[in-house]
Design a protein around this motif. Structure first.
Motif, PDB file in Angstrom:
ATOM      1  N   ALA A 278       0.914  -1.244   0.138  1.00  0.00           N
ATOM      2  CA  ALA A 278      -0.123  -0.136  -0.152  1.00  0.00           C
ATOM      3  C   ALA A 278       0.772   1.375   0.110  1.00  0.00           C
ATOM      4  CB  ALA A 278      -0.974  -0.107   1.289  1.00  0.00           C
ATOM      5  N   GLY A 279       1.956   1.270   0.838  1.00  0.00           N
ATOM      6  CA  GLY A 279       2.698   2.480   0.841  1.00  0.00           C
ATOM      7  C   GLY A 279       3.566   2.500  -0.472  1.00  0.00           C
ATOM      8  N   TYR A 282       1.033   4.204  -2.830  1.00  0.00           N
ATOM      9  CA  TYR A 282       0.892   5.358  -2.573  1.00  0.00           C
ATOM     10  C   TYR A 282       2.155   6.494  -3.016  1.00  0.00           C
ATOM     11  CZ  TYR A 282       1.103   9.594   0.505  1.00  0.00           C
ATOM     12  OH  TYR A 282       1.366  10.898   0.837  1.00  0.00           O
ATOM     13  N   LEU A 285       1.950   6.841  -6.988  1.00  0.00           N
ATOM     14  CA  LEU A 285       0.954   7.734  -7.278  1.00  0.00           C
ATOM     15  C   LEU A 285       1.266   9.196  -7.175  1.00  0.00           C
ATOM     16  CD1 LEU A 285      -2.249   5.613  -6.669  1.00  0.00           C
ATOM     17  CD2 LEU A 285      -1.235   6.276  -9.029  1.00  0.00           C
ATOM     18  N   GLN A 289       1.944  11.905  -9.802  1.00  0.00           N
ATOM     19  CA  GLN A 289       1.402  13.013 -10.184  1.00  0.00           C
ATOM     20  C   GLN A 289       2.389  14.323  -9.939  1.00  0.00           C
ATOM     21  OE1 GLN A 289      -2.604  12.960  -8.050  1.00  0.00           O
ATOM     22  NE2 GLN A 289      -1.656  11.202  -7.015  1.00  0.00           N
TER      23      GLN A 289
ATOM     24  N   VAL B 281      -7.749   6.438  -5.137  1.00  0.00           N
ATOM     25  CA  VAL B 281      -6.711   5.548  -4.780  1.00  0.00           C
ATOM     26  C   VAL B 281      -5.718   6.392  -3.995  1.00  0.00           C
ATOM     27  CG1 VAL B 281      -5.297   3.759  -4.581  1.00  0.00           C
ATOM     28  CG2 VAL B 281      -7.170   3.786  -6.270  1.00  0.00           C
ATOM     29  N   TYR B 282      -5.006   7.228  -4.624  1.00  0.00           N
ATOM     30  CA  TYR B 282      -4.153   8.153  -3.945  1.00  0.00           C
ATOM     31  C   TYR B 282      -4.584   8.840  -2.665  1.00  0.00           C
ATOM     32  CZ  TYR B 282      -1.149  12.209  -2.734  1.00  0.00           C
ATOM     33  OH  TYR B 282      -0.419  13.048  -2.442  1.00  0.00           O
ATOM     34  N   LEU B 285      -5.288   6.489   0.290  1.00  0.00           N
ATOM     35  CA  LEU B 285      -3.920   5.926   0.826  1.00  0.00           C
ATOM     36  C   LEU B 285      -3.352   7.104   1.755  1.00  0.00           C
ATOM     37  CD1 LEU B 285      -2.633   3.646  -1.606  1.00  0.00           C
ATOM     38  CD2 LEU B 285      -3.577   2.931   0.398  1.00  0.00           C
ATOM     39  N   ARG B 286      -3.330   8.143   1.378  1.00  0.00           N
ATOM     40  CA  ARG B 286      -2.690   9.385   1.754  1.00  0.00           C
ATOM     41  C   ARG B 286      -3.557   9.698   3.213  1.00  0.00           C
ATOM     42  NH1 ARG B 286      -4.053  14.807  -1.043  1.00  0.00           N
ATOM     43  NH2 ARG B 286      -5.824  14.217  -0.057  1.00  0.00           N
ATOM     44  N   GLN B 289      -3.005   6.852   5.574  1.00  0.00           N
ATOM     45  CA  GLN B 289      -1.805   6.971   6.389  1.00  0.00           C
ATOM     46  C   GLN B 289      -1.561   8.124   7.551  1.00  0.00           C
ATOM     47  OE1 GLN B 289       1.918   6.079   4.021  1.00  0.00           O
ATOM     48  NE2 GLN B 289       0.147   6.071   2.218  1.00  0.00           N
ATOM     49  N   VAL B 295      -0.726   1.800   7.693  1.00  0.00           N
ATOM     50  CA  VAL B 295      -1.262   1.516   6.544  1.00  0.00           C
ATOM     51  C   VAL B 295      -0.544   1.517   5.418  1.00  0.00           C
ATOM     52  CG1 VAL B 295      -2.767   2.656   4.583  1.00  0.00           C
ATOM     53  CG2 VAL B 295      -3.673   2.556   7.239  1.00  0.00           C
ATOM     54  N   ALA B 296       0.569   2.356   5.523  1.00  0.00           N
ATOM     55  CA  ALA B 296       2.027   1.901   4.423  1.00  0.00           C
ATOM     56  C   ALA B 296       2.335   0.395   4.290  1.00  0.00           C
ATOM     57  CB  ALA B 296       2.925   3.008   4.597  1.00  0.00           C
TER      58      ALA B 296
END
Lengths: 403, 403
Positions: A278-279, A282, A285, A289, B281-282, B285-286, B289, B295-296
């Protein structure tokens, strides 16, 4: 019973194994590829950047030479594999997120130039003219014309089609078959034995689990998370060049495909987890971006994690294995019937034509002196003696007969 | 030919449709559920928070009353569905990312309290005692004991099992079947006609495509991206409560499951795209976290996007439809044989027992006056006249006979 099944057995049907098999088949040899699930390993995740120049790392001069050599071979190799393999001469645009990232690119460029590699600084205006969707606040841009791309999944499919289904055994090789003095093929997990004059071990990290190897291969898994995204019509093309960025020191790439999708990647994890992080997702992305804000508009349709086969010096384990002192050898001092081709780490797709070419040379009895530094015993220097291998050979006695 | 196939046909096998079908079946009625792919719509994505208190929005008093009513029904409904539905009385912890987020929670709490809802402020020390992996820099925490959870996918499976495969027709309903004065069932896409005394339209956004409805349903798709992640052993439990956060004004939730996974969600998009949004999604997750940094470390194994059926006032379209002036009706002024139950938007899982209870009442001829405000014609107030419906009825004439 010494019935020969093929001239060459290639263990592993990733891009490396298939490339070697295809080159051997084109030379007129009968080839059998052994893999329980062709193209499902690192090749399944790979973005397919052919990045000899931009993937240069300090002090990896011999590897650089091999990468540049392979990049030169790519167009002809792609032509032989067929148009379906997705080879594109897309240029590469290196983008710096901040001043420190720009300096890192500039420092690298001075060494790249010293090696005769063409890395051209662009003004941000020039970069934006080429790629209108770049972020407003970038710190620097460089263009590398020579770094192209291929689609590894299409390459796998194209090479499998060229080889033909009859050349592929969808099973796992459990061990090398020895006849005492030479490698005689492989024994499959189900007990079947396949025999050939030459066996090429090209199954990436899987080589760690192949019993009966005369040399210990120092492979370790380096995991990567790779995203595949669809570009909606309103933001097409997202980019036309392959974009490689540094964002606060972290690498990220965006590879545009012909079909309106992009591949985003560049994580390197050694945490032992083959699940998508997941990290990692993240950070990819976030950093993508930072280079191209419209990445937020894309449709995320696949997240993949795979392990690349890393080695202590990031260079492949490629070549024949020297025979132990006093043991039978092939005339050049090596174990007869065995070639190792693994450990291609980040560069498996790029190095496929070069690996295939080196292996064809070895099959023909020619070892190119330029690539002697990649010999697979370079970290151990001790080849396992015959007695040790014989135990493996005995337990590897054929059960299911010759296929 | 007026052969009755079932007492009740329920169009739609999401949680709402299945809940209604199950309640009707428990009352002794013969029920048929019609859905080409049960549980594959919004129910497939839903996190399953039963958040009557924390999902309260300003000025949605009647909806709040319905939500609280449904939350009270949940334990008995879950017991009837069976232990496999994953109902858990996990409390909910609301976390504020910064001072403005804390103020937003505090403002909402004063209204929640005015409605008699229990929202308890916690010190950050108390919150951290309950959940050791919370981020260091949170601005505030509130506990809601009454907001629990269920696993919507397990609920769908449990209800399907209770109903029995013989009660499920895996096909798409194309239109209502009318016999002129009353709804007599549905005609399937393949032409088959199913007949019943009562038909319940409970197929979410799919109701827009069901021909022959006597009322226009103002449904719109509100998309959400939902992540499912596995918690590695080293960071278990990630959280024990359901975490609902505001991070710089953006909502995010983390719902922990018994099996060591978590569900993360909360995006609301009206961009017309049913693909997973990279930007969504970004942000999930951001923000997740920001509340729980570990979460990462999680493994992202599924990303899903689905549309919820939104309505102009965020409340469901639930009830019978008034008959047009001068047309036949059921004695209470409504179109005979038809019940509408859609538009549950963010609250479909929470409202399942209440929707089922309301529909059972309507089947028994009892309309609860408390929920009259959800009548499905409240935005149009004009029921389509018979002549208009007759065209649909004629084109809906049975082709494949009665199933």
């Amino acid at each position: 019973m010494e019935e020969v099944h093929a001239d060459v057995i290639v263990v592993g049907a990733g891009v490396i194994g298939l490339g070697i098999a295809w080159e051997a088949a084109r030379s007129g040899r009968r080839v059998t590829v052994v893999d329980p699930a062709p193209g499902s390993g690192a090749s399944f995740a790979a973005a397919g950047m052919l990045a000899a120049v931009s993937e240069y790392h300090y002090q990896e001069e011999q590897l650089l030479e091999f990468m540049v050599h392979s990049a030169v071979l790519w167009p002809a190799f792609a032509a032989s594999a067929g148009p379906g393999c997705g080879y594109l001469s897309t240029p590469t645009l290196c983008l710096a997120g901040d001043a420190a990232d720009r300096q890192a690119f500039a420092d690298l460029r001075s060494v790249q130039q010293a090696h005769g590699l063409d890395v051209r600084p662009l003004t941000l205006r020039e970069a934006r003219t080429r790629e209108p969707l770049l972020a407003p606040a970038l710190a620097g841009a460089f263009e590398i014309e020579a770094d192209h791309q291929v689609d590894p999944r299409r390459l796998v499919a194209a090479l499998l089609a060229r080889l033909g289904e009859e050349s592929v055994v969808r099973a796992r090789a459990a061990r090398l078959a020895w006849d005492g003095r030479r490698v005689a093929g492989v024994v499959l997990e189900d007990g079947r034995e396949l025999r050939a004059a030459e066996t090429v071990v090209a199954n990436g990290l899987g080589a760690r689990d192949l019993a009966g190897l005369p040399v210990s291969l120092p492979l370790r898994p380096v995991y990567g998370d790779v995203l595949r995204l669809r570009v909606p019509a309103r933001v097409r093309p997202l980019v036309t060049a392959t974009v490689r960025g540094l964002v606060r020191g972290r690498p990220v790439y965006i590879v545009p495909r012909e079909d309106g999708t992009v591949v985003i990647g560049a994580t390197q994890r050694e945490d032992g987890s083959d699940a998508v992080s997941a990290g990692g997702v993240y950070e990819l992305l976030r950093d993508a971006q930072a280079l191209v804000p419209a990445v937020a508009e894309l449709e995320l349709y696949e997240t993949t994690a795979r392990a690349r086969p890393g080695t202590p010096d990031n260079a492949p384990l490629l070549g024949r294995v020297p025979a132990a002192a006093g043991e039978p050898h092939d005339g050049a001092g090596c174990v007869p019937g065995l070639i190792v081709a693994t450990g291609f780490f980040r560069h498996g797709v790029l190095l496929t034509p070069a690996a295939a070419s080196v292996c064809l040379g070895l099959l023909e009895g020619v070892a190119d002196p330029r690539w002697q530094g990649f010999r697979p015993d370079r970290f151990t220097r001790t080849t396992r003696p015959l007695a040790e291998r014989s135990a493996a050979a005995r337990s590897a006695a054929p059960q299911g007969g010759i296929r």
